[in-house]
Write an enzyme that holds these catalytic residues in place. Structure first.
Site, short mmCIF file in Angstrom:
data_model
loop_
_atom_site.label_atom_id
_atom_site.label_comp_id
_atom_site.label_asym_id
_atom_site.label_seq_id
_atom_site.Cartn_x
_atom_site.Cartn_y
_atom_site.Cartn_z
N GLN A 1 7.15 11.75 10.98
CA GLN A 1 7.55 10.93 12.13
C GLN A 1 7.98 11.80 13.30
O GLN A 1 7.70 11.50 14.45
CB GLN A 1 8.70 10.00 11.72
N ASP B 1 6.88 1.19 1.79
CA ASP B 1 6.53 0.20 0.76
C ASP B 1 7.32 0.49 -0.52
O ASP B 1 7.77 -0.42 -1.21
CB ASP B 1 5.04 0.28 0.39
N PHE C 1 -0.50 -0.70 12.68
CA PHE C 1 -1.44 -0.26 11.65
C PHE C 1 -1.93 -1.37 10.70
O PHE C 1 -3.14 -1.52 10.49
CB PHE C 1 -0.83 0.89 10.82
N ASN C 2 -1.01 -2.13 10.08
CA ASN C 2 -1.42 -3.08 9.04
C ASN C 2 -2.40 -4.14 9.57
O ASN C 2 -3.32 -4.57 8.87
CB ASN C 2 -0.21 -3.80 8.43
N HIS D 1 9.88 0.45 8.09
CA HIS D 1 9.22 -0.82 8.40
C HIS D 1 9.31 -1.87 7.28
O HIS D 1 9.83 -2.96 7.45
CB HIS D 1 7.73 -0.59 8.67
N ASP D 2 8.67 -1.56 6.16
CA ASP D 2 8.40 -2.59 5.14
C ASP D 2 9.65 -3.23 4.52
O ASP D 2 9.64 -4.44 4.24
CB ASP D 2 7.50 -2.01 4.04
N ASP E 1 0.85 -1.20 0.00
CA ASP E 1 0.00 0.00 0.00
C ASP E 1 0.89 1.25 0.00
O ASP E 1 0.87 2.01 0.95
CB ASP E 1 -0.95 -0.01 1.23
N THR F 1 3.06 -6.03 2.75
CA THR F 1 3.55 -4.89 3.54
C THR F 1 2.42 -3.87 3.77
O THR F 1 2.66 -2.70 4.03
CB THR F 1 4.75 -4.20 2.85
N ASN G 1 -2.45 2.68 3.77
CA ASN G 1 -1.97 4.04 4.04
C ASN G 1 -2.87 5.09 3.43
O ASN G 1 -3.05 6.17 3.98
CB ASN G 1 -0.59 4.25 3.40
C1 BDR Z 1 3.03 0.00 8.49
O1 BDR Z 1 2.03 0.99 8.28
C2 BDR Z 1 2.33 1.77 7.15
O2 BDR Z 1 2.23 3.12 7.46
C3 BDR Z 1 3.72 1.40 6.73
O3 BDR Z 1 3.83 1.41 5.31
C4 BDR Z 1 3.94 0.02 7.29
O4 BDR Z 1 3.54 -0.98 6.39
C5 BDR Z 1 3.73 0.30 9.80
O5 BDR Z 1 2.83 0.23 10.86
CA CA Z 2 2.97 -0.47 4.12
#
Ligand code: BDR
Ligand code: CA
Length: 310
Positions: free
Chosen positions: A227, A15, A165-166, A239-240, A10, A124, A39
């Site tokens: 951030q 990503d 989040f994911n 993260h991804d 996303d 991701t 996202n």
């Molecule tokens: C995840 O949430 C999204 O904002 C990032 O792309 C990552 O996959 C982190 O919590």
């Molecule tokens: Ca992501």
């Protein structure tokens, strides 16, 4: 032989870096990119995926997937982190690349069914496409070699105190994936919060004179602003890309086998990945959860990927 993968994403700043890394590294064969609402809206994240492949001249098909979660109402989009487009920062040319006509879920099902069980799925974003594919065609389940995903945490969440989040964006989908019997490798916030794209990292990558480096630096410069505002960090967690780095060289991340359950019944803790870190129960170990990352080695891998571009 290169590891075949499907990247389900996303985009999203991190990503986009994962796409950049997976597309060129000789250890990886990127069969396709599938998109899912997360996202940002499905339209925006799909456009972002196309912009990234066009910008980097990546010859990989892009398929559009699910625009809503399986059960819950769609979550608000994450403008604070990724901006209005979902990928604010870089300037892209007019978009000429187009999506494939097949739905992402159809692509995932057909590709897995035609395979020898040698494909790894790399989600991701929220797990809606993967879970839907499993429900529509359960015969794909034993065909999936492994799922290496970014999501969850056994420590603190990033959208609620308990959830990442994911997983929170589609808890039911995550529940289906984690209880499917497929080996799930989970790159959670516990390690992704260690790989911060600090200004020194941006400076290091900027020394490469190519489009991948420019994209990385433009993305991370914008990403870090959000951030800093939200979490007070000088550099945002990348993260991804931990998923792709792990596939390129598993020694970069330490994993521990344990049982993970997805919380879908609680209001406060919806989307929590309940990871049995201390092996307190006799539940089957359905997940390899990332517990540590070699930060320097991680940035070496990212830099290696950048250097593969012209
Ligand atoms: C995840 O949430 C999204 O904002 C990032 O792309 C990552 O996959 C982190 O919590
Ligand atoms: Ca992501």
């Amino acid at each position: 032989m290169a590891q075949k993968i499907i990247l389900d994403c996303d985009p999203g700043h991190d990503d986009a870096v994962a796409i950049m890394m997976a597309a060129k590294h000789p250890e990886i064969e990127l069969l396709g990119i599938t998109t899912v609402r997360g996202n940002q809206t499905l339209e925006k994240v799909t456009r972002n995926a196309l912009n990234v492949v066009q910008y980097l001249d990546i010859d990989v098909p892009v398929y559009k997937g699910m625009s809503v979660p399986m059960v819950i109402e769609p979550r608000p989009v994450e403008e604070r982190v990724h901006g209005d487009s979902g990928l604010d920062g870089p300037q892209f040319d007019e978009l000429t690349r187009t999506i494939e006509s097949k739905h992402a879920i159809q692509f995932i099902i057909e590709t897995l069914m035609a395979s020898d069980g040698d494909i790894i799925l790399v989600p991701t974003g929220p797990l809606t496409n993967i879970a839907m594919a499993m429900r529509i065609e359960p015969r794909i389940v034993p065909k999936i070699k492994q799922i290496v995903l970014m999501g969850g945490c056994y420590q603190l969440g990033n959208v609620t105190p308990s959830a990442e989040f994911n997983i929170w964006a589609d808890g039911e989908a995550a529940h289906i994936v984690f209880s499917s019997g497929v080996k799930v490798t989970m790159m959670g916030l516990d390690i992704t919060r260690k790989v911060l794209a600090l200004p020194s990292v941006i400076e290091r990558m900027s020394k490469h004179d190519n489009r991948a480096a420019k994209l990385f630096c433009d993305l991370m410069t914008f990403f870090n602003k959000g951030q800093k505002k939200t979490f007070g960090w000088e550099g945002g967690p990348l993260h991804d890309p931990t998923t792709v780095a792990y596939l390129i060289d598993p020694s970069v991340i330490t994993v521990k086998s344990m049982h993970t359950d997805i919380e879908i019944n609680s209001e406060q803790s919806y989307g929590r990945t309940n990871c049995d870190y201390f092996l307190l129960t006799d539940e089957p170990k359905n997940s390899d959860v990332a517990i540590d990352v070699d930060v320097e080695q991680f940035w070496d891998i990212v830099e290696e990927c950048i250097s593969l571009y012209e």
